[in-house]
Motif scaffolding. Structure first.
Motif, short mmCIF file in Angstrom:
data_model
loop_
_atom_site.label_atom_id
_atom_site.label_comp_id
_atom_site.label_asym_id
_atom_site.label_seq_id
_atom_site.Cartn_x
_atom_site.Cartn_y
_atom_site.Cartn_z
N ARG A 143 41.73 47.38 41.28
CA ARG A 143 40.66 48.38 41.86
C ARG A 143 39.30 48.08 41.68
O ARG A 143 38.45 48.27 42.64
CB ARG A 143 41.25 49.65 41.35
N ASN A 144 38.93 47.78 40.59
CA ASN A 144 37.60 47.58 40.22
C ASN A 144 36.97 46.39 40.97
O ASN A 144 35.72 46.28 41.50
CB ASN A 144 37.48 47.01 38.64
N LYS A 145 37.75 44.95 41.27
CA LYS A 145 37.41 44.11 41.95
C LYS A 145 37.01 44.66 43.48
O LYS A 145 36.12 44.18 44.15
CB LYS A 145 38.41 43.06 41.93
N ARG B 13 43.75 48.75 36.43
CA ARG B 13 42.57 49.06 37.09
C ARG B 13 41.90 47.73 37.83
O ARG B 13 40.79 47.96 38.43
CB ARG B 13 41.60 49.62 36.03
N TRP B 14 42.07 46.45 37.01
CA TRP B 14 41.14 45.32 37.53
C TRP B 14 41.08 44.96 38.93
O TRP B 14 40.17 45.00 39.60
CB TRP B 14 41.66 44.14 36.64
N ARG C 120 39.23 44.20 50.86
CA ARG C 120 39.33 45.55 50.94
C ARG C 120 40.06 46.16 52.02
O ARG C 120 41.23 47.18 52.02
CB ARG C 120 37.98 46.29 50.85
N ARG D 11 36.47 47.20 44.58
CA ARG D 11 35.23 48.32 44.54
C ARG D 11 34.00 47.80 44.36
O ARG D 11 32.96 48.00 45.27
CB ARG D 11 35.48 49.38 43.78
N THR D 12 33.90 46.81 43.80
CA THR D 12 32.70 46.07 43.33
C THR D 12 32.42 44.75 44.08
O THR D 12 31.04 44.75 44.58
CB THR D 12 32.29 45.73 41.80
N GLU D 13 33.39 44.22 44.53
CA GLU D 13 33.22 42.98 45.45
C GLU D 13 33.53 42.89 46.59
O GLU D 13 33.27 42.07 47.49
CB GLU D 13 33.89 41.88 44.37
#
Length: 405
Positions: free
Chosen positions: A16-18, A13-14, A35, A20-22
């Motif tokens: 995806r989370n990067k 998930r790391w 992205r 999504r947030t950055e």
């Protein structure tokens, strides 16, 4: 061209989370994606639950006229990269030990603008064979560990290998002899003993550094030798660093700034240049031309660099002398003025040729030295050690003579 990345299932998930947030992510410390580079939508939590492993796919580059073209942004550099189809794409082309970036290293030494090209016949391209050889030269994990240990040793003021012993021997000797005060008699033998210990420290320190030379960069060698230059070359009384001079010729009608890493000033105020490079490789190139050895590429480049500095210094004239005197007055003996009178250069780099070729190439190397003798002295690190050995031998002989009196 698509780069596929499959994280460990427990940590998928790391990425995806990067994103999504950055809006961006860096993979293996080398590959940089935004992205928009991701093919498809961001995975949902269900995507991770329903499969054993999730594979991210990113746009990495494109094909064009026999080359794979990679935008520099995706490698974290300013240069775009073109790699010939003849060279198979593998991770090792991009990532060295401990996730070191191959192309970041190349980009750091490339001029601004343009591309990094591998395997083309055009000027400036790196042949595939040379690029493969470059990959083998990147430091291994062991070498990186040695470099880290050496740097830590520098910070705490120690020397690698046998150099700590050299410093200890010197300090032990000095502790056994009280300082010569104003009312003490002048003991020639004691002075010579102190000089001997000093030069032995320099020689042993240099030997120790040469035994682990691969862990040092050029600036390290410059900093080391600057501590000893005024002892090794006693005619000089001052060392100047990062000396700014004027280049009045490279761009007609406009003066440009050039910087000399190290300059030396002798007792009469005359300015000379010294170029200190790493002790890497021989002064002569491998192979021969009609049974004659020739200067290595690094030696030829260093000679050219030194000659240009001497040229610009000489052309700067009286204005240059006044400017340098004012700029570096605090580093000069009181009342001294810098003079630029037929400046010379000292070049220190490389090692002597080794093995059987040394006897054959010694004459060729001496021919090269004498060719430039009127403008510069060319020395290898082995020459420097021999000079120190000779000074030490001379001091020992003088000490013996004093003892016999």
């Amino acid at each position: 061209m698509v780069l596929e990345y499959e994280p460990e299932s427990w940590d998928a998930r790391w990425v995806r989370n990067k994103l999504r947030t950055e809006g961006r992510v860096r993979i293996a410390k080398v590959f940089h994606f935004e992205r928009a580079d991701l093919l498809g939508e961001l995975p949902s939590d269900d995507d991770f639950e329903n499969i054993d492993g999730f594979v991210y796919r990113f746009r990495f580059g494109s094909r064009r006229a026999g080359f794979r073209v990679i935008e520099g942004r995706r490698l974290g550099i300013v240069h775009n990269v073109r790699i010939a189809d003849a060279l198979p794409l593998e991770r090792r082309l991009f990532v060295a030990h401990r996730d070191m970036s191959i192309f970041r290293g190349l980009s750091a030494v490339m001029p601004a603008g343009g591309e990094i090209v591998i395997g083309s016949a055009e000027d400036g391209s790196i042949p595939i064979q040379e690029f493969e050889r470059l990959l083998t030269k990147f430091p291994t994990t062991t070498e990186l560990d040695r470099y880290a240990r050496a740097r830590v040793a520098d910070v705490v003021g120690q020397y690698v290998d046998g150099m700590a012993d050299a410093r200890r021997h010197y300090e032990e000797y000095m502790s056994r002899h009280k300082a010569i005060g104003a009312t003490d008699s002048l003991d020639t033998e004691e002075l010579l003993e102190a000089e001997l210990a000093k030069y032995q420290l320099i020689r042993d320190t240099l030997r120790g550094w040469l035994a682990a030379s691969e862990v040092r960069v050029e600036r390290d060698w410059q900093q080391l030798l600057m501590k000893f230059l005024l002892l090794i070359f006693p005619k000089y009384v001052a060392i100047l660093e990062n000396v700014q001079i004027a280049d009045l010729y490279s761009t007609p009608g406009r003066s440009r700034r050039r910087f000399i890493d190290i300059a030396l000033v002798d007792a009469a105020g005359n300015l000379d240049v010294i170029e200190i490079k790493r002790p890497r490789g021989s002064l002569l190139a491998g192979g021969d031309y009609r049974e004659n050895a020739f200067p290595s590429r690094e030696l030829s480049g260093t000679i050219m660099q030194a000659e240009k500095y001497l040229f610009h210094l000489s052309k700067w004239g009286l204005n240059g002398e006044r400017t340098l005197t004012e700029r570096y007055a605090a580093k000069l003996p009181p009342g001294m003025s810098i003079r630029v009178t037929n400046p010379k250069a000292i070049v220190i780099l490389g090692r002597d040729p080794t093995g059987e070729v040394w006897g054959e190439q010694a004459v060729d190397l001496e021919v090269v030295r004498r060719k430039y003798a009127n403008v510069m002295d060319i020395m290898s690190y082995d020459d420097l050690l021999r000079r120190l050995d000779n000074v030490i031998a001379s001091l020992r002989r003088r000490i013996d003579d004093e003892t016999d009196i």
